[in-house]
Design an enzyme around this catalytic site. Structure first.
Site, PDB file in Angstrom:
ATOM      1  N   ASP A 117      18.125   3.872 -22.115  1.00 20.60           N
ATOM      2  CA  ASP A 117      17.506   2.219 -22.458  1.00 20.60           C
ATOM      3  C   ASP A 117      19.063   1.638 -22.694  1.00 20.60           C
ATOM      4  O   ASP A 117      19.719   1.992 -23.564  1.00 20.60           O
ATOM      5  CB  ASP A 117      16.612   2.330 -23.088  1.00 20.60           C
ATOM      6  CG  ASP A 117      15.191   3.036 -22.851  1.00 20.60           C
ATOM      7  OD1 ASP A 117      15.220   3.055 -21.499  1.00 20.60           O
ATOM      8  OD2 ASP A 117      14.322   3.041 -23.600  1.00 20.60           O
ATOM      9  N   ASP A 136      11.836   1.071 -16.223  1.00 22.24           N
ATOM     10  CA  ASP A 136      10.947   0.771 -16.933  1.00 22.24           C
ATOM     11  C   ASP A 136      10.484  -0.570 -16.188  1.00 22.24           C
ATOM     12  O   ASP A 136       9.293  -0.698 -16.344  1.00 22.24           O
ATOM     13  CB  ASP A 136      11.475   0.443 -18.528  1.00 22.24           C
ATOM     14  CG  ASP A 136      11.597   1.573 -19.220  1.00 22.24           C
ATOM     15  OD1 ASP A 136      11.173   2.861 -18.852  1.00 22.24           O
ATOM     16  OD2 ASP A 136      12.336   1.613 -20.231  1.00 22.24           O
TER      17      ASP A 136
END
Length: 156
Positions: A117, A136
């Site tokens: 991330d 995501d």
């Protein structure tokens, strides 16, 4: 089904290319953070071993493989669902985005042991402590599209 697979392919490709560029080419994994358009958009390296917001992070191979299996099961279920109920085009694109995002995170778990991330967005004096990635965004947008877009009407 072609629409689903094309959307999944392009989503997966975009996710993996952005991760390669940001994590490896810009070397975010070593640098830790890069201010892009502060405070709105920043790159902040975060290795997510769990699901969203680090939930169920166990830092174990068992957890990692359970999450990989779960993502693959969900992807397969979505393929079956859209094949059976045939949503409209936007729903098919959403299904592909969800599948492509899930597979992007599966690839991360296999390669790195965790999901990479790196996107961090803050606004209006509120500091966001969480990071996310293209996968995501695609999973979230795809799920919303599947919920909101009705199936095609079947003839009698």
């Amino acid at each position: 089904m072609r629409t689903v697979f094309l959307a999944a392919f392009w989503t997966l490709l975009l996710d993996q290319v952005t991760k390669i560029l940001v994590v490896h080419v810009l070397d975010l994994r070593t640098r830790g953070e890069i201010d892009v358009l502060p405070p709105v958009l920043n790159f902040r390296m975060a290795w997510n071993e769990g699901i969203n917001f680090g939930l169920f992070a166990g830092n174990s191979d068992v957890t990692r493989w359970i999450l990989i299996a779960l993502a693959l099961l969900i992807s397969g279920t979505v393929v079956y669902w859209v094949w059976r109920d045939r949503p409209r085009r936007l729903g098919l694109i959403g299904a592909g985005m969800l599948i492509g995002g899930a597979l992007g995170n599966v690839i991360d778990r296999i390669l790195y042991g965790a999901v990479a991330d790196f996107l961090n967005m803050s606004c209006c004096g509120i500091e966001n402590p969480f990071a996310f990635n293209v996968a995501d965004i695609a999973i979230f947008a795809g799920a919303i599209a599947l919920v909101l877009v009705p199936a095609e009407k079947k003839g009698r």
